[in-house]
Design a protein around this motif. Structure first.
Motif, mmCIF file in Angstrom:
data_model
loop_
_atom_site.group_PDB
_atom_site.id
_atom_site.type_symbol
_atom_site.label_atom_id
_atom_site.label_comp_id
_atom_site.label_asym_id
_atom_site.label_seq_id
_atom_site.Cartn_x
_atom_site.Cartn_y
_atom_site.Cartn_z
ATOM 1 N N THR A 120 -8.335 2.296 -11.209
ATOM 2 C CA THR A 120 -8.697 0.961 -11.670
ATOM 3 C C THR A 120 -9.318 0.134 -10.553
ATOM 4 O O THR A 120 -10.261 -0.633 -10.768
ATOM 5 C CB THR A 120 -7.458 0.232 -12.229
ATOM 6 N N LEU A 121 -8.824 0.318 -9.336
ATOM 7 C CA LEU A 121 -9.255 -0.498 -8.198
ATOM 8 C C LEU A 121 -10.195 0.234 -7.247
ATOM 9 O O LEU A 121 -10.538 -0.298 -6.192
ATOM 10 C CB LEU A 121 -8.019 -0.982 -7.434
ATOM 11 N N GLY A 122 -10.605 1.440 -7.603
ATOM 12 C CA GLY A 122 -11.532 2.181 -6.753
ATOM 13 C C GLY A 122 -10.936 2.612 -5.433
ATOM 14 O O GLY A 122 -11.605 2.595 -4.396
ATOM 15 N N LEU A 123 -9.664 3.049 -5.457
ATOM 16 C CA LEU A 123 -8.961 3.421 -4.229
ATOM 17 C C LEU A 123 -8.697 4.919 -4.122
ATOM 18 O O LEU A 123 -7.983 5.361 -3.216
ATOM 19 C CB LEU A 123 -7.615 2.676 -4.153
ATOM 20 N N GLU A 124 -9.261 5.712 -5.022
ATOM 21 C CA GLU A 124 -8.919 7.150 -5.061
ATOM 22 C C GLU A 124 -9.150 7.842 -3.723
ATOM 23 O O GLU A 124 -8.333 8.648 -3.282
ATOM 24 C CB GLU A 124 -9.728 7.881 -6.144
ATOM 25 N N SER A 125 -10.224 7.510 -3.042
ATOM 26 C CA SER A 125 -10.555 8.195 -1.785
ATOM 27 C C SER A 125 -9.768 7.669 -0.589
ATOM 28 O O SER A 125 -9.877 8.211 0.516
ATOM 29 C CB SER A 125 -12.059 8.051 -1.493
ATOM 30 N N LEU A 126 -8.972 6.635 -0.801
ATOM 31 C CA LEU A 126 -8.254 6.001 0.305
ATOM 32 C C LEU A 126 -6.745 6.241 0.257
ATOM 33 O O LEU A 126 -6.014 5.727 1.103
ATOM 34 C CB LEU A 126 -8.501 4.481 0.290
ATOM 35 N N LEU A 127 -6.275 7.021 -0.702
ATOM 36 C CA LEU A 127 -4.836 7.129 -0.955
ATOM 37 C C LEU A 127 -4.047 7.658 0.235
ATOM 38 O O LEU A 127 -2.860 7.338 0.385
ATOM 39 C CB LEU A 127 -4.588 8.014 -2.184
ATOM 40 N N ASP A 128 -4.664 8.451 1.083
ATOM 41 C CA ASP A 128 -3.926 9.040 2.212
ATOM 42 C C ASP A 128 -4.158 8.304 3.531
ATOM 43 O O ASP A 128 -3.713 8.766 4.586
ATOM 44 C CB ASP A 128 -4.299 10.520 2.362
ATOM 45 N N ARG A 129 -4.818 7.150 3.481
ATOM 46 C CA ARG A 129 -5.040 6.368 4.689
ATOM 47 C C ARG A 129 -3.901 5.379 4.912
ATOM 48 O O ARG A 129 -3.227 4.945 3.975
ATOM 49 C CB ARG A 129 -6.353 5.589 4.596
ATOM 50 N N LEU A 130 -3.745 4.966 6.168
ATOM 51 C CA LEU A 130 -2.806 3.913 6.519
ATOM 52 C C LEU A 130 -3.513 2.555 6.443
ATOM 53 O O LEU A 130 -4.748 2.490 6.550
ATOM 54 C CB LEU A 130 -2.260 4.128 7.932
ATOM 55 N N PRO A 131 -2.759 1.464 6.245
ATOM 56 C CA PRO A 131 -3.390 0.140 6.176
ATOM 57 C C PRO A 131 -4.261 -0.185 7.384
ATOM 58 O O PRO A 131 -5.278 -0.877 7.255
ATOM 59 C CB PRO A 131 -2.186 -0.808 6.092
ATOM 60 N N SER A 132 -3.886 0.311 8.568
ATOM 61 C CA SER A 132 -4.673 0.026 9.777
ATOM 62 C C SER A 132 -6.065 0.646 9.715
ATOM 63 O O SER A 132 -6.960 0.257 10.479
ATOM 64 C CB SER A 132 -3.937 0.535 11.021
ATOM 65 N N ASP A 133 -6.265 1.606 8.825
ATOM 66 C CA ASP A 133 -7.569 2.258 8.687
ATOM 67 C C ASP A 133 -8.431 1.621 7.601
ATOM 68 O O ASP A 133 -9.503 2.139 7.281
ATOM 69 C CB ASP A 133 -7.376 3.742 8.350
ATOM 70 N N LEU A 134 -7.962 0.506 7.033
ATOM 71 C CA LEU A 134 -8.658 -0.118 5.907
ATOM 72 C C LEU A 134 -9.298 -1.437 6.321
ATOM 73 O O LEU A 134 -8.841 -2.107 7.258
ATOM 74 C CB LEU A 134 -7.680 -0.382 4.763
ATOM 75 N N SER A 135 -10.347 -1.818 5.593
ATOM 76 C CA SER A 135 -10.945 -3.143 5.771
ATOM 77 C C SER A 135 -10.071 -4.184 5.063
ATOM 78 O O SER A 135 -9.158 -3.850 4.305
ATOM 79 C CB SER A 135 -12.353 -3.169 5.174
#
Length: 341
Positions: A120-135
């Protein structure tokens, strides 16, 4: 989803009254904004609805069910804060799943709900990242995903976009509104940004000093403000306020007119006219703002073509009668002029 009814709600800290006998009725599936300056009580009201603050008097009902004495978990609400409040040691998947794990939901359901929220939020490719790796925008989407994953009755958002840069705020506004419409969720959104409230909301509760000054659709608040405060708080540039006597009206009144409704006069006609000295021309794309001194008062007007307008020259401005708003000088209460002038 839930409707919300607030009746006679009062909240005080020691001897300071923060919320003053508020009454609000929010429909199931509405997007409502609490808008006002810092200290007006909008976040306190949100926390009272969430159950994070106890109220001194009054009642809060979800779908006509009294929830005033229930704790936050029993209210089936979800909160999204300004600072995202993500767990730094957990992946995106772990952060979204956390509320369901706390409720001891079975793993199959957790996987299904996390996948749904991520899609729903377009996060499929980010599921295994930590918050520090996100914008910042990605973190905000994760915070929203964590909030919606367990299908809350009400989504409460406390200035969730204020940490984002301007362009990202605009994109996130679109995402939040799309999400609310798709999920048909009841959303309460706290903001001090009038543009956010105008764009996002079905209705806006404009607050000042713990009192709801007006609760109406965005364009109603803009075109038909309830009082002087609402008229001045909504709209950018701010509404012009002048002694009504400058236009031949009652001297005990204040005349309000928005800059976009005042233009250089090309011919006589209905409405009011102001003559003054042009102080400054400010170009802002297709619209040009004119600062004009009229009787010692600065009036901001607009025009599409400032050619031939020189600072220091005399200029006559015109505003149509239908664009004029009047307020009592002392109380700021709105005065309708059908029987006045």
């Amino acid at each position: 989803m839930a409707s919300i009814t607030i009746a006679g709600l009062r909240k005080s800290y020691r001897n300071t009254e923060i919320l003053k006998s508020l009454d609000l009725s929010i429909k199931d599936g509405e997007f409502i904004s609490f808008l006002g300056p810092s200290g007006c009580g909008k976040s306190t009201l949100l926390f009272c609805i969430a159950g994070l603050e106890e109220i001194n008097d009054g009642s809060i009902r979800f779908d006509n069910r009294e929830i005033t004495e229930l704790g936050p978990r029993e209210r089936n609400i979800a909160l999204v804060f300004q600072d995202y409040a993500l767990y730094p040691h957990m992946t995106v998947r772990g952060n979204i799943a956390f509320p369901l794990q706390q409720q001891k939901v079975d793993q199959q359901t957790i996987n299904k709900q996390v996948a749904w929220a991520a899609e729903t939020l377009g996060l499929e490719s980010l599921l295994d990242r930590l918050p520090s790796d996100l914008s910042g925008g990605q973190r905000q989407r994760v915070a929203v995903g964590r909030a919606i994953v367990r299908n809350p009755s009400v989504l409460l958002m406390d200035e969730p976009l204020s940490n984002l840069d301007a362009s990202l705020r605009v994109r996130m506004r679109t995402e939040i509104r799309r999400l609310q419409r798709e999920l048909k969720m009841t959303v309460i959104f706290v903001t001090h940004d009038q543009e956010e409230a105008m764009v996002l909301s079905d209705r806006i509760a404009v607050m000042k000093d713990g009192i709801v000054q007006q609760f109406a659709a965005p364009m109603t608040v803009y075109t038909d403000p309830a009082n002087h405060f609402v008229a001045g708080f909504i709209g950018s540039p701010q509404m012009n306020f002048l002694p009504a006597g400058l236009s031949g009206y009652n001297n005990d009144l204040v005349l309000g007119v928005r800059p976009h409704d005042i233009n250089p006069a090309k011919a006589a006609g209905d409405g009011v006219h102001f003559t003054g000295e042009l102080a400054f021309v400010e170009s802002a794309g297709p619209v040009h703002f004119l600062d004009v001194m009229v009787g010692g008062h600065l009036v901001k007007a607009t025009c599409s073509d400032p050619s031939g307008l020189e600072p220091g020259s005399q200029i006559t401005l015109k505003a149509p009668g239908h664009a004029l708003r009047f307020f009592k000088s002392g109380s700021g209460a709105r005065v309708h002029m059908s029987s006045q002038h």
